[in-house]
Structure formats: structure tokens, C-alpha cells
Enzyme design. Structure first.
Site, PDB file in Angstrom:
ATOM      1  N   GLU A  81      -4.793  -5.218  10.628  1.00 22.63           N
ATOM      2  CA  GLU A  81      -3.784  -4.194  10.871  1.00 22.63           C
ATOM      3  C   GLU A  81      -4.061  -3.500  12.203  1.00 22.63           C
ATOM      4  O   GLU A  81      -4.915  -2.610  12.272  1.00 22.63           O
ATOM      5  CB  GLU A  81      -3.792  -3.145   9.748  1.00 22.63           C
ATOM      6  CG  GLU A  81      -3.296  -3.654   8.425  1.00 22.63           C
ATOM      7  CD  GLU A  81      -2.954  -2.505   7.481  1.00 22.63           C
ATOM      8  OE1 GLU A  81      -1.853  -2.514   6.938  1.00 22.63           O
ATOM      9  OE2 GLU A  81      -3.779  -1.593   7.324  1.00 22.63           O
ATOM     10  N   GLY A 101       3.088   1.991  10.829  1.00 18.31           N
ATOM     11  CA  GLY A 101       4.055   3.073  10.676  1.00 18.31           C
ATOM     12  C   GLY A 101       4.760   3.486  11.943  1.00 18.31           C
ATOM     13  O   GLY A 101       5.476   4.485  11.957  1.00 18.31           O
ATOM     14  N   ASN A 151       0.863  -1.185   0.000  1.00 16.36           N
ATOM     15  CA  ASN A 151       0.000   0.000   0.000  1.00 16.36           C
ATOM     16  C   ASN A 151       0.895   1.230   0.000  1.00 16.36           C
ATOM     17  O   ASN A 151       1.508   1.565   1.013  1.00 16.36           O
ATOM     18  CB  ASN A 151      -0.900  -0.016   1.241  1.00 16.36           C
ATOM     19  CG  ASN A 151      -1.760   1.229   1.364  1.00 16.36           C
ATOM     20  OD1 ASN A 151      -1.887   2.004   0.417  1.00 16.36           O
ATOM     21  ND2 ASN A 151      -2.349   1.434   2.534  1.00 16.36           N
ATOM     22  N   TRP A 152       0.953   1.898  -1.153  1.00 13.53           N
ATOM     23  CA  TRP A 152       1.841   3.052  -1.263  1.00 13.53           C
ATOM     24  C   TRP A 152       1.262   4.309  -0.613  1.00 13.53           C
ATOM     25  O   TRP A 152       1.949   5.309  -0.491  1.00 13.53           O
ATOM     26  CB  TRP A 152       2.134   3.330  -2.742  1.00 13.53           C
ATOM     27  CG  TRP A 152       3.180   2.415  -3.318  1.00 13.53           C
ATOM     28  CD1 TRP A 152       3.647   1.249  -2.774  1.00 13.53           C
ATOM     29  CD2 TRP A 152       3.893   2.599  -4.542  1.00 13.53           C
ATOM     30  NE1 TRP A 152       4.589   0.684  -3.581  1.00 13.53           N
ATOM     31  CE2 TRP A 152       4.771   1.495  -4.681  1.00 13.53           C
ATOM     32  CE3 TRP A 152       3.867   3.560  -5.542  1.00 13.53           C
ATOM     33  CZ2 TRP A 152       5.618   1.352  -5.781  1.00 13.53           C
ATOM     34  CZ3 TRP A 152       4.704   3.413  -6.634  1.00 13.53           C
ATOM     35  CH2 TRP A 152       5.581   2.332  -6.754  1.00 13.53           C
ATOM     36  N   LYS A 153      -0.014   4.250  -0.234  1.00 10.81           N
ATOM     37  CA  LYS A 153      -0.671   5.403   0.396  1.00 10.81           C
ATOM     38  C   LYS A 153      -0.493   6.648  -0.486  1.00 10.81           C
ATOM     39  O   LYS A 153      -0.535   6.539  -1.706  1.00 10.81           O
ATOM     40  CB  LYS A 153      -0.155   5.589   1.827  1.00 10.81           C
ATOM     41  CG  LYS A 153      -0.303   4.310   2.646  1.00 10.81           C
ATOM     42  CD  LYS A 153       0.026   4.486   4.104  1.00 10.81           C
ATOM     43  CE  LYS A 153      -0.144   3.155   4.834  1.00 10.81           C
ATOM     44  NZ  LYS A 153       0.092   3.300   6.288  1.00 10.81           N
ATOM     45  N   GLY A 155       3.068  -1.287   4.218  1.00  9.15           N
ATOM     46  CA  GLY A 155       3.032   0.139   3.949  1.00  9.15           C
ATOM     47  C   GLY A 155       4.370   0.656   3.461  1.00  9.15           C
ATOM     48  O   GLY A 155       4.782   0.437   2.325  1.00  9.15           O
ATOM     49  N   GLY A 156       5.078   1.347   4.334  1.00 11.48           N
ATOM     50  CA  GLY A 156       6.323   2.015   3.952  1.00 11.48           C
ATOM     51  C   GLY A 156       7.353   1.111   3.302  1.00 11.48           C
ATOM     52  O   GLY A 156       8.066   1.526   2.386  1.00 11.48           O
ATOM     53  N   SER A 179       3.898  -2.432  10.295  1.00 18.09           N
ATOM     54  CA  SER A 179       5.349  -2.440  10.492  1.00 18.09           C
ATOM     55  C   SER A 179       5.984  -3.760  10.077  1.00 18.09           C
ATOM     56  O   SER A 179       6.888  -4.271  10.736  1.00 18.09           O
ATOM     57  CB  SER A 179       5.697  -2.094  11.941  1.00 18.09           C
ATOM     58  OG  SER A 179       5.284  -0.779  12.262  1.00 18.09           O
ATOM     59  N   HIS A 235      -9.437   0.702   5.344  1.00 16.16           N
ATOM     60  CA  HIS A 235      -8.146   0.911   6.007  1.00 16.16           C
ATOM     61  C   HIS A 235      -8.328   1.824   7.208  1.00 16.16           C
ATOM     62  O   HIS A 235      -9.162   2.723   7.200  1.00 16.16           O
ATOM     63  CB  HIS A 235      -7.139   1.513   5.030  1.00 16.16           C
ATOM     64  CG  HIS A 235      -5.729   1.505   5.528  1.00 16.16           C
ATOM     65  ND1 HIS A 235      -5.252   2.444   6.411  1.00 16.16           N
ATOM     66  CD2 HIS A 235      -4.694   0.655   5.291  1.00 16.16           C
ATOM     67  CE1 HIS A 235      -3.985   2.184   6.678  1.00 16.16           C
ATOM     68  NE2 HIS A 235      -3.623   1.107   6.020  1.00 16.16           N
ATOM     69  N   GLU A 292      -6.748   4.252   8.273  1.00 16.45           N
ATOM     70  CA  GLU A 292      -6.589   5.675   7.995  1.00 16.45           C
ATOM     71  C   GLU A 292      -7.855   6.256   7.373  1.00 16.45           C
ATOM     72  O   GLU A 292      -8.177   7.428   7.587  1.00 16.45           O
ATOM     73  CB  GLU A 292      -5.366   5.879   7.092  1.00 16.45           C
ATOM     74  CG  GLU A 292      -4.066   5.608   7.834  1.00 16.45           C
ATOM     75  CD  GLU A 292      -2.887   5.303   6.937  1.00 16.45           C
ATOM     76  OE1 GLU A 292      -1.810   5.000   7.485  1.00 16.45           O
ATOM     77  OE2 GLU A 292      -3.030   5.357   5.698  1.00 16.45           O
TER      78      GLU A 292
END
Length: 247
Positions: A163, A169, A10-12, A228-229, A207, A93, A95
Site C-alpha cells: 500500500e 484514501g 479494511n473498514w478502519k 479501504g473506503g 484507492s 498498516h 496508519e
């Protein structure tokens, strides 16, 4: 049928056209991985990424509207994602639930829209730090599953991603025992509700990094990860793909 093994990124709200070089590297270094690979970039990159990937990895959206068209400025329909080359879409998600106050009912409606458009819905669930500390995790996850996963869900059109909000993150990761407990609960709930509930893929997200991926993938009922990151760079995402392929 067994649950699919899926490494999803997920590049957000990250990435421009220049970032597509990262998928070139993934496709070069992992031309035939032992798992499915999915990347969900910003909506602006869905079409060019799908064209670049040429089916060698899956491309998805990060959200969709519950309706297929209409006066919804700034939103994107599941049919539009499909038309751009997407095969999946993330819904629910944390967020989105936090920043846009999305409810379980809205997530369910978006999942139905995804299914109707021919997309696989990656439905996210997870508890906050306060809920975890308050001992509410299993109740929260059960309620989110009941409200967010529609009756039309199947192993072919739905993936569930757990999640924990407090691990996204932050660098914090639940213990293997905590992940195992939640994934076992999710599997039990799906099996009780759906004929093919044993075959719906369950992803862990929060993470996930090259250094902990193998340990996470060894946990029962963990069929992959929503990353994610660490999915933004092939140097990080590639070892996660390799770890899942070897699991």
C-alpha cells in the site's frame, strides 16, 4: 499451490451494527465468488460479523498486540480475535506505523503472535510520497519486508499487502508499471527467503475502486486487493470482488 486470490476490505474506524447489512448484500449477490473475501471491521464488530457470515466470508481484525494477554489497556490480543471468530488480522498498516510509530520489529512480533493464535497475518508495506519522489521505493519496501515478515511466515499463514502511503484514501493510484515493479520485487524477495515464497498472496491497496480494479488485477503478481473506503458499501466492494473473480 498458487497464491490465493483475496479481496480484503479494511473498514478502519467505521461501522456500527447497522453496517452489517452490507455483508448481507454481498453474501446475497456473490454467494460463491471466484476468490476469497475478507472483511476487517472494527474490533466491536468482529464477533457479530463472524456470526452473521457463518463462514461464507472471512472476518479479520485490524491490529493485534504482540503478547497474548497482560496489562495493555485498549489493546487486543490475537487469541481474543481468534476467539471472536476472526481468521485474519492486519498488521503494519501505514496508519499504525504513522499514528503509533510502529516499527518493523513490532510488526514482525505481531505477525508471530497472529501465527501462534492461528490467524493469517496480512502484513502491510509501503512507501511515503517523499520516499517515492526520492527514488527510495524499492529500498524501503525491501527493508520493510526484511524487518516485518517473520521467519515463520508461510503461504498459508501470511499475506503481503503493498500500500503506497500516498495512494491511500487520496484517489491517486500508481501506474500499472509502478505497481508491477514493486510486486515483482516483493515476489523476488519472498522467493529468495521462503520455500513457498512463490505462493504467498500479494495484495495491492491504495484507492482501489470498481473502475480501476480489473486493470490492477491484470498486473503480474497482484493476487488481490486490500480495499479501504470502497469496502464499506456492497455496491462498491461487490464489483471489486467480481473483477478479482474474473481475473
Amino acid at each position: 499451490m498458487a497464491p490465493r486470490k483475496l479481496a480484503a476490505g479494511n473498514w478502519k474506524m467505521n461501522g456500527t451494527l447497522a453496517a452489517l447489512a452490507e455483508i448481507d448484500q454481498i453474501l446475497t449477490e456473490y454467494p460463491a465468488p471466484g476468490c476469497e473475501v475478507l472483511i476487517c471491521p472494527p474490533a466491536t464488530l468482529v464477533q457479530p460479523m463472524a456470526a452473521r457470515a457463518e463462514g461464507r466470508l472471512a472476518v479479520g481484525g485490524q491490529d493485534c498486540h504482540a503478547k497474548m494477554s497482560g496489562a495493555h489497556t485498549g489493546d487486543i490480543a490475537a487469541t481474543q480475535l481468534k476467539d471472536a471468530g476472526a481468521s485474519h488480522v492486519i498488521v503494519g498498516h501505514s496508519e499504525r506505523r504513522t499514528d503509533h510509530a510502529e516499527t518493523d520489529a513490532q510488526v514482525s512480533a505481531k505477525s508471530v503472535a497472529a501465527h501462534e493464535a492461528g490467524l493469517v497475518a496480512v502484513i502491510c508495506v509501503g512507501e511515503t510520497e517523499a520516499q517515492r519522489d526520492g527514488g527510495e521505493t524499492l529500498d524501503i519496501i525491501s527493508a520493510q519486508l526484511a524487518g516485518s515478515v517473520p521467519d515463520c511466515a508461510t503461504a498459508s499463514n501470511t499475506v503481503i499487502a503493498y500500500e503506497p502511503v500516498w495512494a491511500i484514501g487520496t484517489g491517486r493510484t500508481p501506474t500499472s508499471e509502478q505497481i508491477a515493479e514493486v510486486h515483482a520485487l516483493i515476489r523476488d524477495r519472498l522467493v529468495a527467503r521462503f520455500d513457498d515464497g512463490a505462493d504467498i498472496a500479494l495484495l495491492y491497496g491504495g484507492s482501489v475502486k470498481p473502475g480501476n480494479a480489473a486493470e490492477i488485477f491484470a498486473i503480474a503478481h497482484v493476487d488481490g486487493a486490500l480495499v479501504g473506503g470502497a469496502s464499506l458499501k456492497a455496491a462498491d466492494f461487490g464489483p471489486i470482488i467480481a473483477a478479482l473473480s474474473a481475473a
